[in-house]
Design a protein around this motif. Sequence first.
Motif, PDB file in Angstrom:
ATOM      1  N   PHE A 194       0.824  -1.205   0.000  1.00 34.44           N
ATOM      2  CA  PHE A 194       0.000   0.000   0.000  1.00 34.44           C
ATOM      3  C   PHE A 194       0.862   1.259   0.000  1.00 34.44           C
ATOM      4  O   PHE A 194       0.528   2.254  -0.644  1.00 34.44           O
ATOM      5  N   GLU A 195       1.954   1.239   0.713  1.00 31.96           N
ATOM      6  CA  GLU A 195       2.864   2.390   0.734  1.00 31.96           C
ATOM      7  C   GLU A 195       3.473   2.617  -0.649  1.00 31.96           C
ATOM      8  O   GLU A 195       3.589   3.750  -1.108  1.00 31.96           O
ATOM      9  N   GLN A 196       3.845   1.544  -1.332  1.00 32.11           N
ATOM     10  CA  GLN A 196       4.416   1.685  -2.677  1.00 32.11           C
ATOM     11  C   GLN A 196       3.381   2.218  -3.661  1.00 32.11           C
ATOM     12  O   GLN A 196       3.699   3.058  -4.509  1.00 32.11           O
ATOM     13  N   VAL A 197       2.143   1.763  -3.562  1.00 33.12           N
ATOM     14  CA  VAL A 197       1.086   2.258  -4.440  1.00 33.12           C
ATOM     15  C   VAL A 197       0.871   3.756  -4.198  1.00 33.12           C
ATOM     16  O   VAL A 197       0.723   4.532  -5.144  1.00 33.12           O
ATOM     17  N   ARG A 198       0.885   4.186  -2.934  1.00 35.51           N
ATOM     18  CA  ARG A 198       0.737   5.605  -2.616  1.00 35.51           C
ATOM     19  C   ARG A 198       1.876   6.422  -3.234  1.00 35.51           C
ATOM     20  O   ARG A 198       1.659   7.484  -3.812  1.00 35.51           O
ATOM     21  N   GLN A 199       3.097   5.900  -3.149  1.00 40.71           N
ATOM     22  CA  GLN A 199       4.246   6.602  -3.719  1.00 40.71           C
ATOM     23  C   GLN A 199       4.157   6.667  -5.247  1.00 40.71           C
ATOM     24  O   GLN A 199       4.472   7.701  -5.844  1.00 40.71           O
ATOM     25  N   ILE A 200       3.711   5.604  -5.875  1.00 47.78           N
ATOM     26  CA  ILE A 200       3.570   5.578  -7.333  1.00 47.78           C
ATOM     27  C   ILE A 200       2.520   6.586  -7.776  1.00 47.78           C
ATOM     28  O   ILE A 200       2.723   7.334  -8.733  1.00 47.78           O
ATOM     29  N   ARG A 201       1.387   6.635  -7.066  1.00 42.94           N
ATOM     30  CA  ARG A 201       0.334   7.606  -7.409  1.00 42.94           C
ATOM     31  C   ARG A 201       0.849   9.031  -7.280  1.00 42.94           C
ATOM     32  O   ARG A 201       0.556   9.893  -8.099  1.00 42.94           O
ATOM     33  N   GLY A 202       1.618   9.290  -6.235  1.00 43.27           N
ATOM     34  CA  GLY A 202       2.195  10.618  -6.054  1.00 43.27           C
ATOM     35  C   GLY A 202       3.189  10.950  -7.150  1.00 43.27           C
ATOM     36  O   GLY A 202       3.218  12.064  -7.676  1.00 43.27           O
ATOM     37  N   TYR A 203       4.015   9.983  -7.528  1.00 38.91           N
ATOM     38  CA  TYR A 203       5.018  10.206  -8.567  1.00 38.91           C
ATOM     39  C   TYR A 203       4.354  10.473  -9.915  1.00 38.91           C
ATOM     40  O   TYR A 203       4.776  11.332 -10.678  1.00 38.91           O
ATOM     41  N   LEU A 204       3.298   9.728 -10.220  1.00 35.88           N
ATOM     42  CA  LEU A 204       2.607   9.892 -11.495  1.00 35.88           C
ATOM     43  C   LEU A 204       1.587  11.032 -11.471  1.00 35.88           C
ATOM     44  O   LEU A 204       0.943  11.308 -12.479  1.00 35.88           O
ATOM     45  N   ASP A 205       1.434  11.659 -10.317  1.00 33.41           N
ATOM     46  CA  ASP A 205       0.511  12.772 -10.160  1.00 33.41           C
ATOM     47  C   ASP A 205      -0.921  12.382 -10.527  1.00 33.41           C
ATOM     48  O   ASP A 205      -1.622  13.085 -11.255  1.00 33.41           O
ATOM     49  N   ILE A 206      -1.357  11.228 -10.023  1.00 34.66           N
ATOM     50  CA  ILE A 206      -2.726  10.785 -10.279  1.00 34.66           C
ATOM     51  C   ILE A 206      -3.529  10.769  -8.981  1.00 34.66           C
ATOM     52  O   ILE A 206      -4.410   9.959  -8.791  1.00 34.66           O
ATOM     53  N   GLU A 207      -3.184  11.670  -8.099  1.00 38.62           N
ATOM     54  CA  GLU A 207      -3.934  11.786  -6.861  1.00 38.62           C
ATOM     55  C   GLU A 207      -5.342  12.280  -7.183  1.00 38.62           C
ATOM     56  O   GLU A 207      -5.557  13.009  -8.140  1.00 38.62           O
ATOM     57  N   ASP A 208      -6.257  11.908  -6.339  1.00 42.18           N
ATOM     58  CA  ASP A 208      -7.651  12.287  -6.508  1.00 42.18           C
ATOM     59  C   ASP A 208      -7.898  13.637  -5.834  1.00 42.18           C
ATOM     60  O   ASP A 208      -8.652  13.743  -4.884  1.00 42.18           O
ATOM     61  N   LYS A 209      -7.210  14.667  -6.325  1.00 41.79           N
ATOM     62  CA  LYS A 209      -7.348  16.004  -5.744  1.00 41.79           C
ATOM     63  C   LYS A 209      -7.728  16.992  -6.836  1.00 41.79           C
ATOM     64  O   LYS A 209      -7.109  17.024  -7.887  1.00 41.79           O
ATOM     65  N   PRO A 210      -8.733  17.820  -6.571  1.00 41.76           N
ATOM     66  CA  PRO A 210      -9.084  18.859  -7.540  1.00 41.76           C
ATOM     67  C   PRO A 210      -7.981  19.914  -7.621  1.00 41.76           C
ATOM     68  O   PRO A 210      -7.303  20.198  -6.643  1.00 41.76           O
ATOM     69  N   THR A 211      -7.834  20.490  -8.805  1.00 45.11           N
ATOM     70  CA  THR A 211      -6.888  21.571  -9.017  1.00 45.11           C
ATOM     71  C   THR A 211      -7.680  22.865  -9.164  1.00 45.11           C
ATOM     72  O   THR A 211      -8.655  22.923  -9.916  1.00 45.11           O
TER      73      THR A 211
END
Length: 182
Positions: A27-44
């Motif tokens: 789960f920690e690695q998946v979180r890091q990958i999402r952050g690296y690829l900038d695919i977080e579920d956050k509005p801009t």
Amino acid sequence: MTTVLLVVVCLLAVVVFIQLGAQVELFEQVRQIRGYLDIEDKPTTVELGTLQGASPSRFGLPPVLDHAEQAMVLFVSDKCETCRNLVAALRGGAVPLSMWVVVVPVRGDGNEFINEFGLHGERVILDDEERIVGSLGLDLTPVALHIAEGKLTRAHTVPSVRQMYAATPVSYKYSLARKPSV
């Protein structure tokens, strides 16, 4: 016999501990990958600039929004998959009372898009000539435009269905400060 059973239980406990540790690491690695690829579920945030505080009808939106206590206008197009996911969640008239949907066709006929997802209703607007988005200077979808007290207040991207519903103002029938509204 008791010693063998105790050894087996200890071995099982070690295996479960190792598996839980591996799952936490995954789960920690998946979180890091999402952050690296900038695919977080956050509005801009989308800057409104001089549009902030303006009346919605000035840009071709329905005049009723000029008197809305709280509302959100969701701009979607037929060109992006995220837009398709958002309107699929609204399928069959499930548009919240405080939400308006503006469909901006890019690839084809906007009526086909509206019919495909069953987005019929008075709070669904087809901007087939891009008059609304043109007057707002909006060239991005999906975007949520927020209205408070009849004025444009803020705008942001909508990356997921979860964020769409989280951003939608809730219309309360009862308030502690006022009498019930109809």
